[in-house]
Design an enzyme around this catalytic site. Structure first.
Site, short mmCIF file in Angstrom:
data_model
loop_
_atom_site.label_atom_id
_atom_site.label_comp_id
_atom_site.label_asym_id
_atom_site.label_seq_id
_atom_site.Cartn_x
_atom_site.Cartn_y
_atom_site.Cartn_z
N PHE A 228 0.73 -1.12 -0.11
CA PHE A 228 0.10 -0.07 0.16
C PHE A 228 1.12 1.15 0.00
O PHE A 228 1.01 2.14 0.80
CB PHE A 228 -0.79 0.30 1.07
CG PHE A 228 -1.75 -1.07 1.68
CD1 PHE A 228 -2.91 -1.29 0.65
CD2 PHE A 228 -1.15 -2.34 2.29
CE1 PHE A 228 -3.68 -2.61 0.72
CE2 PHE A 228 -2.15 -3.38 2.49
CZ PHE A 228 -3.45 -3.55 1.66
N ASN B 154 -3.28 -5.52 -6.52
CA ASN B 154 -3.97 -5.79 -5.30
C ASN B 154 -3.24 -6.37 -4.43
O ASN B 154 -2.66 -7.47 -4.54
CB ASN B 154 -5.27 -6.74 -5.84
CG ASN B 154 -6.28 -6.75 -4.63
OD1 ASN B 154 -5.79 -6.54 -3.45
ND2 ASN B 154 -7.59 -6.47 -4.67
N ALA B 155 -3.02 -5.64 -3.22
CA ALA B 155 -1.93 -5.99 -2.16
C ALA B 155 -2.53 -7.61 -1.84
O ALA B 155 -1.52 -8.35 -1.60
CB ALA B 155 -2.09 -5.15 -1.15
N ASP C 218 0.83 -0.56 5.04
CA ASP C 218 0.03 0.77 5.64
C ASP C 218 -1.41 0.60 4.55
O ASP C 218 -1.55 1.75 3.72
CB ASP C 218 1.05 2.05 5.15
CG ASP C 218 0.25 3.35 5.53
OD1 ASP C 218 -0.41 3.29 6.35
OD2 ASP C 218 0.73 4.20 4.85
N CYS D 83 -5.30 2.82 9.98
CA CYS D 83 -5.62 4.36 10.26
C CYS D 83 -7.17 4.38 10.32
O CYS D 83 -7.59 5.19 10.27
CB CYS D 83 -5.04 5.38 9.06
SG CYS D 83 -5.66 4.69 7.55
N1 SAH Z 1 1.98 4.25 2.59
C1 SAH Z 1 1.50 5.63 1.84
C2 SAH Z 1 -0.13 5.88 2.13
C3 SAH Z 1 -0.85 4.55 2.00
S1 SAH Z 1 -2.52 5.04 1.64
C4 SAH Z 1 2.49 6.60 2.41
O1 SAH Z 1 2.85 6.58 3.60
O2 SAH Z 1 2.55 7.72 1.79
C5 SAH Z 1 -3.26 3.63 1.26
C6 SAH Z 1 -2.85 3.20 -0.17
O3 SAH Z 1 -3.44 1.79 -0.56
C7 SAH Z 1 -3.50 4.21 -1.19
O4 SAH Z 1 -2.41 4.59 -2.12
C8 SAH Z 1 -4.51 3.23 -2.15
O5 SAH Z 1 -4.47 3.46 -3.54
C9 SAH Z 1 -3.76 2.15 -1.80
N2 SAH Z 1 -4.69 0.59 -1.83
C10 SAH Z 1 -6.18 0.43 -1.71
N3 SAH Z 1 -6.34 -0.72 -1.71
C11 SAH Z 1 -5.38 -1.22 -1.99
C12 SAH Z 1 -5.26 -2.43 -2.60
N4 SAH Z 1 -6.13 -3.58 -2.37
N5 SAH Z 1 -3.99 -3.07 -2.84
C13 SAH Z 1 -3.19 -2.29 -2.98
N6 SAH Z 1 -2.96 -0.93 -3.02
C14 SAH Z 1 -4.49 -0.42 -2.41
#
Ligand code: SAH
Length: 392
Positions: free
Chosen positions: A227, A274-275, A295, A335
């Site tokens: 993420f 997708n994570a 995150d 969060c």
């Molecule tokens: N780590 C970053 C903030 C992350 S915010 C920092 O410190 O700046 C969360 C992120 O997760 C967002 O960019 C969003 O696009 C991503 N996200 C949401 N669902 C996701 C998924 N299923 N797989 C991968 N990324 C995802």
């Protein structure tokens, strides 16, 4: 003052205020006398005695947000004092030249419904409630007088505004369209787009945690940032000499990470995926990492969403623990306001048990110091960030 809009509150609401909360819900409002949306109102108890002054919202479930318990005027100089108090804290902690900071953290800085973030010489502002929205120009004037920004951007596209009956909008309020702002985090330069980026342009609340994660990394170690958005954690880990893979679903965010990596002459292995799927495949393939950051976005946006969210958090933490090398570090964040730090710890323990790992808790972190939480208002503290280490 001869006439003043007045709101009478219940005994229970008064008890909550005495415990330190700033909010009074509509169900605790007994009487509203000539208050218009966004007014500053006098708050009284059942006997008519003065309780304080508050922002009034005609639409939201949160009718009142307390400003003061003193019998003092709430005028321009009141807001100027509050703002100066908030700015003074940042100056003492971060110095004059800090480029990326939250300058006003709403209730946490006793300025309910107002967020001000600084990205270089651009300010990004959210006026999230009727009262701060109505006073936008006053806040812009106060900010301009103190900070002389090149531009002031409003990021009023936050969904919470709809609870207040306010439209969602964003744009440039003062100055010319600013484009991107360069900010420095540790030894990394980042480009933030205050108008087009997520939230107010970036994730300032994680800034200090980015640096803390970087400090865990040894040269040549395998790092994973899941993420990753525009690479806040990944770039710090790469700067520390790590070989970093970053996983993010948004192509736009990955594009920004790619650009930032190039500008900083760092290499990142960037994956648009997708994570959940990626983590599963990586653990099946037997990959190993020495430092992993998780995150995710807030999975629990309401209390009702919590059980499902907990399953999501458990899944990613389980996968991460499976991928973690012996002695490896896991930085795991949440969060979701509706999920407590205790709940996060509990699910990490349960994930560790399922993964057959032993884990030590090295540090409990939260949002950066420029996001102060007001004691008594739990809503001002939402970000949990645990630093854990695999010990077996
Ligand atoms: N780590 C970053 C903030 C992350 S915010 C920092 O410190 O700046 C969360 C992120 O997760 C967002 O960019 C969003 O696009 C991503 N996200 C949401 N669902 C996701 C998924 N299923 N797989 C991968 N990324 C995802």
């Amino acid at each position: 003052m001869s006439f003043e809009p007045t709101v009478e509150i219940s005994r229970w609401a008064l008890t909550r205020l005495e415990r330190g909360h700033l909010w009074v819900y509509s169900s605790d409002v007994k009487r509203v006398e000539s208050a218009s949306p966004g007014d500053v109102v006098k708050v009284v108890d059942g006997r008519g005695w003065f309780v304080g002054r508050a922002f009034y919202s005609a639409e939201s479930q949160i009718t009142l947000r307390m400003l003061t318990r003193e019998d003092e005027p709430v005028d321009e100089s009141f807001f100027a004092r509050r703002l100066d108090f908030a700015l003074d804290m940042r100056r003492r902690l971060f110095g004059e030249s800090a480029l990326a900071l939250r300058l006003v953290h709403g209730e946490g800085d006793l300025l309910p419904g107002l967020i001000v973030d600084r990205y270089g010489d651009v300010l990004s502002v959210q006026t999230l409630i009727q009262a701060t929205d109505r006073r936008k120009d006053l806040f812009f004037d106060l900010l301009e007088a103190r900070l002389s920004p090149r531009a002031v951007v409003v990021r009023n596209d936050a969904k919470v505004r709809s609870h207040e009956g306010l439209v969602l909008e964003s744009g440039v309020a003062r100055g010319k369209p600013p484009g991107t702002s360069s900010i420095v985090e540790g030894n990394v330069t980042l480009h933030v787009d205050p108008v087009g980026g997520q939230k107010t342009g970036g994730f300032l609340d994680q800034r200090e945690n980015h640096l803390a994660a970087g400090a865990l990394v040894g040269k040549g170690e395998r790092c994973l940032d899941v993420f990753s958005y525009s690479g806040g954690f990944a770039l710090q880990m790469a700067r520390a000499g790590g070989r970093v893979t970053a996983v993010e679903i948004s192509e736009k965010a990955v594009g920004e990470a790619e650009k930032a990596a190039a500008d900083n002459e760092l290499e990142l292995d960037l994956v648009v995926a997708n994570a959940f799927d990626w983590l599963k495949a990586a653990s099946v393939d037997g990959h190993r990492f020495d430092v992993i950051v998780l995150d995710p976005p807030a999975f629990a946006r309401s209390k009702a969403a919590l059980p499902n969210a907990l399953r999501g958090y458990k899944e990613i933490n389980l996968r991460a623990l499976q991928l973690l090398s012996a002695g490896g570090w896991l930085v795991t964040c949440s969060c979701s306001y509706h999920m407590s730090e205790e709940q996060l710890l509990e699910l990490v323990l349960s994930a560790a048990q399922d993964a057959g790992r032993k884990v030590q808790l090295v540090e409990r972190r939260g949002a950066g110091r420029d996001h102060p939480a007001l004691l008594g208002v739990p809503e001002t503290s939402y970000l949990k960030c645990l630093v854990l280490r695999r010990v077996d």
